[in-house]
Motif scaffolding. Sequence first.
Motif, PDB file in Angstrom:
ATOM      1  N   LEU A  17      -5.346 -42.195 -58.108  1.00 56.26           N
ATOM      2  CA  LEU A  17      -6.674 -41.732 -58.490  1.00 56.26           C
ATOM      3  C   LEU A  17      -6.652 -40.237 -58.797  1.00 56.26           C
ATOM      4  N   ALA A  18      -6.005 -39.454 -57.939  1.00 54.81           N
ATOM      5  CA  ALA A  18      -5.930 -38.008 -58.150  1.00 54.81           C
ATOM      6  C   ALA A  18      -5.223 -37.669 -59.451  1.00 54.81           C
ATOM      7  N   LEU A  19      -4.125 -38.371 -59.737  1.00 57.41           N
ATOM      8  CA  LEU A  19      -3.404 -38.129 -60.982  1.00 57.41           C
ATOM      9  C   LEU A  19      -4.267 -38.468 -62.195  1.00 57.41           C
ATOM     10  N   ALA A  20      -4.987 -39.576 -62.114  1.00 61.36           N
ATOM     11  CA  ALA A  20      -5.822 -39.988 -63.240  1.00 61.36           C
ATOM     12  C   ALA A  20      -7.020 -39.052 -63.428  1.00 61.36           C
ATOM     13  N   LEU A  21      -7.572 -38.522 -62.342  1.00 61.23           N
ATOM     14  CA  LEU A  21      -8.697 -37.585 -62.447  1.00 61.23           C
ATOM     15  C   LEU A  21      -8.242 -36.214 -62.930  1.00 61.23           C
ATOM     16  N   ASN A  22      -6.990 -35.866 -62.607  1.00 61.77           N
ATOM     17  CA  ASN A  22      -6.378 -34.622 -63.094  1.00 61.77           C
ATOM     18  C   ASN A  22      -7.237 -33.391 -62.779  1.00 61.77           C
ATOM     19  N   GLY A  23      -7.714 -33.329 -61.546  1.00 58.51           N
ATOM     20  CA  GLY A  23      -8.478 -32.164 -61.116  1.00 58.51           C
ATOM     21  C   GLY A  23      -9.888 -32.095 -61.641  1.00 58.51           C
ATOM     22  N   HIS A  24     -10.460 -33.222 -62.023  1.00 56.12           N
ATOM     23  CA  HIS A  24     -11.831 -33.234 -62.550  1.00 56.12           C
ATOM     24  C   HIS A  24     -12.767 -32.590 -61.529  1.00 56.12           C
ATOM     25  N   PRO A  25     -13.568 -31.617 -61.959  1.00 60.35           N
ATOM     26  CA  PRO A  25     -14.421 -30.902 -60.997  1.00 60.35           C
ATOM     27  C   PRO A  25     -15.499 -31.802 -60.386  1.00 60.35           C
ATOM     28  N   GLY A  26     -15.774 -31.547 -59.116  1.00 57.80           N
ATOM     29  CA  GLY A  26     -16.899 -32.197 -58.454  1.00 57.80           C
ATOM     30  C   GLY A  26     -16.659 -33.609 -57.977  1.00 57.80           C
ATOM     31  N   ILE A  27     -15.424 -34.112 -58.074  1.00 61.77           N
ATOM     32  CA  ILE A  27     -15.151 -35.476 -57.624  1.00 61.77           C
ATOM     33  C   ILE A  27     -14.233 -35.433 -56.403  1.00 61.77           C
ATOM     34  N   HIS A  28     -14.707 -36.015 -55.317  1.00 63.42           N
ATOM     35  CA  HIS A  28     -13.937 -36.148 -54.080  1.00 63.42           C
ATOM     36  C   HIS A  28     -13.851 -37.626 -53.732  1.00 63.42           C
ATOM     37  N   ALA A  29     -12.835 -38.020 -52.990  1.00 64.49           N
ATOM     38  CA  ALA A  29     -12.684 -39.435 -52.646  1.00 64.49           C
ATOM     39  C   ALA A  29     -11.998 -39.602 -51.298  1.00 64.49           C
ATOM     40  N   LEU A  30     -12.289 -40.733 -50.700  1.00 65.98           N
ATOM     41  CA  LEU A  30     -11.679 -41.159 -49.435  1.00 65.98           C
ATOM     42  C   LEU A  30     -11.311 -42.625 -49.570  1.00 65.98           C
TER      43      LEU A  30
ATOM     44  N   ASP B  77      -8.881 -30.125 -56.084  1.00 69.99           N
ATOM     45  CA  ASP B  77      -7.734 -29.226 -55.928  1.00 69.99           C
ATOM     46  C   ASP B  77      -6.484 -29.924 -55.408  1.00 69.99           C
ATOM     47  N   THR B  78      -6.496 -31.242 -55.287  1.00 62.36           N
ATOM     48  CA  THR B  78      -5.363 -31.941 -54.673  1.00 62.36           C
ATOM     49  C   THR B  78      -4.066 -31.714 -55.447  1.00 62.36           C
ATOM     50  N   LEU B  79      -4.088 -31.885 -56.747  1.00 64.91           N
ATOM     51  CA  LEU B  79      -2.862 -31.728 -57.532  1.00 64.91           C
ATOM     52  C   LEU B  79      -2.377 -30.283 -57.507  1.00 64.91           C
ATOM     53  N   ALA B  80      -3.312 -29.328 -57.591  1.00 69.29           N
ATOM     54  CA  ALA B  80      -2.916 -27.925 -57.542  1.00 69.29           C
ATOM     55  C   ALA B  80      -2.301 -27.577 -56.190  1.00 69.29           C
ATOM     56  N   ALA B  81      -2.893 -28.095 -55.111  1.00 69.97           N
ATOM     57  CA  ALA B  81      -2.350 -27.836 -53.775  1.00 69.97           C
ATOM     58  C   ALA B  81      -0.960 -28.430 -53.626  1.00 69.97           C
ATOM     59  N   ALA B  82      -0.753 -29.604 -54.202  1.00 72.27           N
ATOM     60  CA  ALA B  82       0.570 -30.213 -54.145  1.00 72.27           C
ATOM     61  C   ALA B  82       1.590 -29.358 -54.890  1.00 72.27           C
ATOM     62  N   GLY B  83       1.198 -28.859 -56.062  1.00 69.80           N
ATOM     63  CA  GLY B  83       2.101 -28.007 -56.818  1.00 69.80           C
ATOM     64  C   GLY B  83       2.476 -26.753 -56.050  1.00 69.80           C
ATOM     65  N   LYS B  84       1.506 -26.115 -55.392  1.00 68.13           N
ATOM     66  CA  LYS B  84       1.787 -24.917 -54.604  1.00 68.13           C
ATOM     67  C   LYS B  84       2.737 -25.217 -53.451  1.00 68.13           C
TER      68      LYS B  84
ATOM     69  N   ARG C 174       1.799 -33.523 -45.879  1.00 66.78           N
ATOM     70  CA  ARG C 174       2.104 -32.117 -46.159  1.00 66.78           C
ATOM     71  C   ARG C 174       0.830 -31.345 -46.504  1.00 66.78           C
ATOM     72  N   LEU C 175      -0.092 -31.971 -47.193  1.00 70.27           N
ATOM     73  CA  LEU C 175      -1.332 -31.298 -47.589  1.00 70.27           C
ATOM     74  C   LEU C 175      -2.361 -31.244 -46.465  1.00 70.27           C
ATOM     75  N   GLY C 176      -2.136 -31.998 -45.407  1.00 73.54           N
ATOM     76  CA  GLY C 176      -3.060 -32.001 -44.272  1.00 73.54           C
ATOM     77  C   GLY C 176      -4.344 -32.748 -44.522  1.00 73.54           C
TER      78      GLY C 176
END
Length: 423
Positions: free
Chosen positions: A339-352, A373-380, A400-402
């Motif tokens: 889901l995170a990869l497909a959203l590609n950092g789309h603003p305002g969308i969170h998921a559980l 910010d999930t993908l960006a955090a993974a990259g960092k 790793r991302l907590g």
Amino acid sequence: MSEVAMRDAEAQALLRQMLDAAIAAADPATVLARHLPEKPAGRCIVVGAGKAAAAMARAVERAWPDVDLSGVVVTRYGHGVPTERITVREAAHPVPDEAGHRAAVEILETAQRAGRDDLVLALISGGGSALMTLPEPPLTLEDKRAVNRLLLASGLTIEEMNRVRRRLSRIKGGRLAQAAAPARLVTLAISDVPGDDPAAIASGPTVPDPSAGENLSPLVARLGPNLPLAAREILLRPPVAQPAFTPDCRMIATPQMSLEAAADVARAAGITPLLLGDALEGEAAQLGIVLAGIARAGALHGTPVKAPAVLLSGGEATVTIGDRTPGRGGRNTEFLLSLALALNGHPGIHALAADTDGIDGTEDAAGAMIGPDTLAAAGKAGLSPRDHLDGHDSYSLFDRLGTLIRTGPTLTNVNDFRAILLG
């Protein structure tokens, strides 16, 4: 804290409140008592299996302090709770062990001792199929373990898996009910399956097997050459008709009830809930792509729902491992990473996404959360989300991302819970 961080924290808190409400709606301590039958004139013999079995047994004891209660149930290691009159056994899940075999024998023998004036109360919940294992000869316990491992990696739907499990068992597919005759039998069930089919919950030990007359050779072919020979022999035998009976089976908690409880939390927060269904199935990674498309449409175009909104769904996705050695992760974290990869950092969308029993696959987490910010955090952190997804190693990335969710055993199980929040 920045404004963005505050919005993220608020979104995460709301998603967690919805998960907690979904789990609470399936808590045996609060939902079981109102589904009990009339108290018996004679004894009440309790049998059962599943991740919620011990909690259900304790709820029966508390509801009926003045009834002659006895019996035995089996649950997963770590899911037991103190009881006074009903014995609780623990065994392995998802691959059965000797403790589960011994418990199945004890449960069957306990049911067989019931008399005509007794009430047999069966407490059934998800996970019971592996926890209460009694192989059909000539299948051995080791054969059954091998079959379970094969099923878990096969990509078969839960309904297809249960056709196999019922045929290979001496206690499932209505056989526990046959053992309890002529006593009255009432089943209280917590559903973890699409459609709440009682024949699919723990492979239906107290209801007739709807696939008893089916030819299972297509499933044998799909399971391939690693299927144990004894299992192949049983599955390819000519089907045998079962004695007909009408079960008294009562659903005390279902995925839909839990989704509706989460929807109530959303409405109270001024968020519009859209229930996509309690029976979404398919490959977890593909499901992530599909739901990402729906989420983007809502965020950009206000269809099928306008933000602020939450997309709620349940059901059980699958993860087909293939030949590659997998990393760590379950179907919920795999869904979220896709889901995170497909959203590609789309603003305002969170998921559980989480398993309501508290354990996603075989790990110590129920699931995880993602945000823009999930993908960006993974990259960092030097992580490749695509590589982790391809390697079925989603748990490691979220660890790793907590952002893993650790609830511990919830003592219930209404399958997976997914919430995608459109801010």
